[in-house]
Motif scaffolding. Sequence first.
Motif, PDB file in Angstrom:
ATOM      1  N   ALA A 160      45.888  49.336  45.797  1.00  0.00           N
ATOM      2  CA  ALA A 160      46.646  49.223  44.761  1.00  0.00           C
ATOM      3  C   ALA A 160      47.776  48.248  44.417  1.00  0.00           C
ATOM      4  CB  ALA A 160      46.798  50.630  44.185  1.00  0.00           C
ATOM      5  N   VAL A 161      48.359  48.446  45.661  1.00  0.00           N
ATOM      6  CA  VAL A 161      49.453  47.543  45.733  1.00  0.00           C
ATOM      7  C   VAL A 161      49.318  45.988  45.945  1.00  0.00           C
ATOM      8  CG1 VAL A 161      51.618  46.879  47.302  1.00  0.00           C
ATOM      9  CG2 VAL A 161      51.155  49.206  46.939  1.00  0.00           C
ATOM     10  N   LEU A 162      48.298  45.898  46.784  1.00  0.00           N
ATOM     11  CA  LEU A 162      47.795  44.426  46.728  1.00  0.00           C
ATOM     12  C   LEU A 162      47.051  43.815  45.362  1.00  0.00           C
ATOM     13  CD1 LEU A 162      45.856  44.465  50.158  1.00  0.00           C
ATOM     14  CD2 LEU A 162      48.027  43.144  49.606  1.00  0.00           C
ATOM     15  N   GLY A 163      46.647  44.841  44.722  1.00  0.00           N
ATOM     16  CA  GLY A 163      46.225  44.430  43.501  1.00  0.00           C
ATOM     17  C   GLY A 163      47.100  44.009  42.384  1.00  0.00           C
ATOM     18  N   ALA A 164      48.161  45.028  42.380  1.00  0.00           N
ATOM     19  CA  ALA A 164      49.323  44.753  41.383  1.00  0.00           C
ATOM     20  C   ALA A 164      49.988  43.503  41.769  1.00  0.00           C
ATOM     21  CB  ALA A 164      50.214  45.830  41.552  1.00  0.00           C
ATOM     22  N   LEU A 165      50.416  42.971  42.807  1.00  0.00           N
ATOM     23  CA  LEU A 165      50.739  41.660  43.153  1.00  0.00           C
ATOM     24  C   LEU A 165      50.195  40.679  42.839  1.00  0.00           C
ATOM     25  CD1 LEU A 165      52.008  42.757  47.060  1.00  0.00           C
ATOM     26  CD2 LEU A 165      53.501  42.304  45.117  1.00  0.00           C
ATOM     27  N   ALA A 166      48.583  40.684  43.033  1.00  0.00           N
ATOM     28  CA  ALA A 166      47.898  39.659  42.567  1.00  0.00           C
ATOM     29  C   ALA A 166      48.204  39.673  41.067  1.00  0.00           C
ATOM     30  CB  ALA A 166      46.381  39.948  42.825  1.00  0.00           C
ATOM     31  N   GLU A 167      48.347  40.574  40.274  1.00  0.00           N
ATOM     32  CA  GLU A 167      48.471  40.460  38.672  1.00  0.00           C
ATOM     33  C   GLU A 167      49.768  39.826  38.442  1.00  0.00           C
ATOM     34  OE1 GLU A 167      48.072  44.235  36.767  1.00  0.00           O
ATOM     35  OE2 GLU A 167      46.215  44.826  38.035  1.00  0.00           O
ATOM     36  N   PHE A 168      50.835  40.036  39.285  1.00  0.00           N
ATOM     37  CA  PHE A 168      51.993  39.714  38.952  1.00  0.00           C
ATOM     38  C   PHE A 168      51.938  38.275  39.362  1.00  0.00           C
ATOM     39  CE2 PHE A 168      54.174  43.760  40.413  1.00  0.00           C
ATOM     40  CZ  PHE A 168      53.755  44.202  39.244  1.00  0.00           C
TER      41      PHE A 168
END
Length: 512
Positions: free
Chosen positions: A314-322
């Motif tokens: 979930a953290v990696l996915g959010a960083l990618a979105e950012f």
Amino acid sequence: MLLTISTTVRPATDLGFLLHKHPDRVQEFGQSYGTARVFYPEAGEERCTAALMLDVDPVRLVRSRGRSTPDYALGQYVNDRPYAASSLLAVALADVFRTARTGRCDSRPELAAGPIPLEITLPVLPCRGGPEMAHRFFEPLGWTVGAQAVPLDEGFPEWGDSRYVRLSLRGEVRLADALNHLYVLLPVLDDAKHYWIASDEVDKLIRAGESWLAAHPDRSLITRRYLGRRWALARTAFARLAELGDDVEEDLEPPVEEDPAADPGPMADAPSSEPAGELPAVPAGELPAAPAGESPGERDAAPKRPLNVLRREAVLGALAEFGAHSVIDLGCGSGQLVGALLDRPEFTKVAGVDVSAQALAIAARRLRLDRMPERRRERLLLFQGALTYTDDRFAGYDAAVLMEVVEHVDPPRLTALERVVFGAARPGHVIVTTPNAEYNVRYDFLEGMRHPDHRFEWTRAQFQAWAAGVCREYGYHVAFRPVGDDDPELGPPTQMALFGRGSAANAGGGDD
């Protein structure tokens, strides 16, 4: 049975302060099955040795057994328990060095907090699997291991070796950690306990192993042996470890014995003053029975993915979105997230910071820092730092991650953390994950908070109120996302906040 602990730290007699046992006195501690004594064979400025000698009374040991315990006849009285280090010694060690195991020493706090040169010897130790198992369990913890098999009879070498080893451990290790290593691994090497294994054994394992077990490459085998291959308890322990430090990637399959079978000894299941509870270990090579209420088919079904894996994804996915390219992991622990970031080339600058030097050393080993390719190494920075003190090294990153960190901070110090992260470092985005206290009722055997070091655990409303206050103070917007199964009544096991500077839309998806 005998255990000796030696140090050459200067002055070496400070070992007495760390163990809370004066070198000039012999002290006795009564046990339900005998007497433990602590004395110092040597106590000088250059070298000091403390000895724990446990005198086991076989008759008292038998009398401490429950009425329903099977009768092993002469084996109740004639066995190796008085002579070979086992769970009896581990229990005595926990009692005698109770304060030392916590790492508290008001007289020498700095010495207690850091590694010191230690040498530990155990003349006779049951070791199922042979000397190789001692190397396998202790070496990842920073010890140089000497394990020599004890022959069945030196006069008849053709008879071969016994199941016992002479064990010596050398290394620079924090004394509290060394004692906890022994507390857990003595019965694990013996693969037997002298008392019934109850549900509170999970709590004992988590307390003793909180600083090292989650990062151990053989954590699965250690956990299963310690808990007597009780599948229900092992499954709970795996879940607790995954919750505690984001360090466990267990698929939670039914356990399969991973080392050579050996006779665990006639006293493997004899109880003592420890609380009565579940049955002892099943015979080697057999799978544990399914827990009550769980069919074999349910046990063998594909398990759920561990929460720590879902959280990291979930953290990696959010960083990618950012669209972040530089990320700092604040409170990186043993480096699980740091390693995942390095595996993705879009993250061109990755930093990991932790207040614990030991955690950083574990992270360096896990990441194979000494063998890391140069191009990968150029993207990485690991350093020690406290999140409650302003540090210029925290600044200059697109995003910062506080994954299962804030709950370890004393509430009065939270404002300092907020000021350091959101006020001074001011990354474009901040991701915070923390346990959802409302979900705790879903964990079997859990009493209180999920980790003994947690200073608090927030409900969803409390977490959202804290995040709103941070936004008002430092000019961020926030959105929230669940991590794990989102229970319609209790919410998810982990709650995640996505902070962003600028418009609310840039803070990430989810509900404001």
